[in-house]
Design a protein around this motif. Structure first.
Motif, PDB file in Angstrom:
ATOM      1  N   PRO A  22       0.826  -1.218   0.000  1.00  0.00           N
ATOM      2  CA  PRO A  22       0.000   0.000   0.000  1.00  0.00           C
ATOM      3  C   PRO A  22       0.858   1.265   0.000  1.00  0.00           C
ATOM      4  O   PRO A  22       1.946   1.295   0.584  1.00  0.00           O
ATOM      5  N   LYS A  23       0.335   2.272  -0.656  1.00  0.00           N
ATOM      6  CA  LYS A  23       1.018   3.562  -0.708  1.00  0.00           C
ATOM      7  C   LYS A  23       1.289   4.056   0.715  1.00  0.00           C
ATOM      8  O   LYS A  23       0.420   4.000   1.582  1.00  0.00           O
ATOM      9  N   GLY A  24       2.519   4.493   0.934  1.00  0.00           N
ATOM     10  CA  GLY A  24       2.914   5.000   2.241  1.00  0.00           C
ATOM     11  C   GLY A  24       3.499   3.940   3.159  1.00  0.00           C
ATOM     12  O   GLY A  24       3.986   4.250   4.238  1.00  0.00           O
ATOM     13  N   MET A  25       3.454   2.671   2.750  1.00  0.00           N
ATOM     14  CA  MET A  25       3.995   1.590   3.588  1.00  0.00           C
ATOM     15  C   MET A  25       5.240   0.955   2.968  1.00  0.00           C
ATOM     16  O   MET A  25       5.692  -0.089   3.418  1.00  0.00           O
ATOM     17  N   LEU A  39      -3.982  -1.230  12.109  1.00  0.00           N
ATOM     18  CA  LEU A  39      -3.308  -1.492  10.833  1.00  0.00           C
ATOM     19  C   LEU A  39      -3.255  -2.988  10.511  1.00  0.00           C
ATOM     20  O   LEU A  39      -3.032  -3.352   9.362  1.00  0.00           O
ATOM     21  N   ASN A  93      -4.126  -2.168  17.495  1.00  0.00           N
ATOM     22  CA  ASN A  93      -3.457  -1.841  16.243  1.00  0.00           C
ATOM     23  C   ASN A  93      -4.436  -1.954  15.076  1.00  0.00           C
ATOM     24  O   ASN A  93      -4.696  -3.042  14.589  1.00  0.00           O
ATOM     25  N   LEU A 111      -2.334  -3.122   6.654  1.00  0.00           N
ATOM     26  CA  LEU A 111      -2.949  -2.199   5.708  1.00  0.00           C
ATOM     27  C   LEU A 111      -3.249  -0.864   6.384  1.00  0.00           C
ATOM     28  O   LEU A 111      -3.557  -0.833   7.579  1.00  0.00           O
ATOM     29  N   PRO A 112      -3.193   0.227   5.639  1.00  0.00           N
ATOM     30  CA  PRO A 112      -3.544   1.518   6.238  1.00  0.00           C
ATOM     31  C   PRO A 112      -5.013   1.542   6.636  1.00  0.00           C
ATOM     32  O   PRO A 112      -5.849   0.929   5.977  1.00  0.00           O
ATOM     33  N   ASP A 113      -5.302   2.213   7.723  1.00  0.00           N
ATOM     34  CA  ASP A 113      -6.695   2.317   8.192  1.00  0.00           C
ATOM     35  C   ASP A 113      -7.344   3.513   7.509  1.00  0.00           C
ATOM     36  O   ASP A 113      -7.394   4.609   8.040  1.00  0.00           O
ATOM     37  N   GLU A 114      -7.835   3.264   6.286  1.00  0.00           N
ATOM     38  CA  GLU A 114      -8.392   4.338   5.458  1.00  0.00           C
ATOM     39  C   GLU A 114      -9.887   4.172   5.221  1.00  0.00           C
ATOM     40  O   GLU A 114     -10.425   4.736   4.279  1.00  0.00           O
TER      41      GLU A 114
END
Length: 144
Positions: free
Chosen positions: A55-58, A114, A112, A95-98
């Protein structure tokens, strides 16, 4: 064109076509062998994009080979316990929490957000309509 039972074949969509079209992703045989899997493995694009692609940002804390290993290893671990051609298995995905949670995902730990406990399904069947050798197809539970 007719099949071996004399039925007229109206349409076919091969595994090879699905890979070429991007609907299936074939896992590198070395990656699956490392997890102890001896048959070819395919993931649906939806499963691959959500749980294997980083994922983007990870990118600083995750990599594609590690995420693929998580899916392959947990499939292989659970597959050793069953004799069916169908299996649902769980693994933890970072995974990002989006707000993009899906029905096959649960919070792994309240501390957590995420880490998601993800359920996927796997089907072992003929690799293609003209190739009866076994292959493993891994997908989200709502996919066919």
């Amino acid at each position: 064109m007719k099949d071996s039972n004399g039925w007229k074949i109206v349409s076919t969509y091969s595994t090879k076509q699905a890979v070429d079209d991007g609907f299936l992703v074939k896992v590198d045989s070395e990656a699956s062998k490392e997890a102890g899997i001896k048959f070819p493995v395919y993931l649906t694009r939806a499963a691959w994009d959500k749980y294997v692609e980083v994922p983007k940002g990870m990118e600083q804390v995750q990599n594609l080979s590690g995420r693929l290993w998580d899916v392959m290893f947990m499939f292989a671990f659970q597959a050793r316990k069953v004799s069916s051609n169908f299996l649902q298995f769980d693994f933890i995905s970072f995974l990002p929490d989006e707000g993009n949670w899906e029905p096959n995902e649960k919070l792994e730990s309240p501390e957590n957000r995420l880490n998601r406990l993800v359920t996927l399904k796997a089907v072992i069947q003929a690799q293609d309509f003209d190739d009866p050798s076994p292959a493993i197809f891994i997908m989200k539970p709502n996919e066919d």
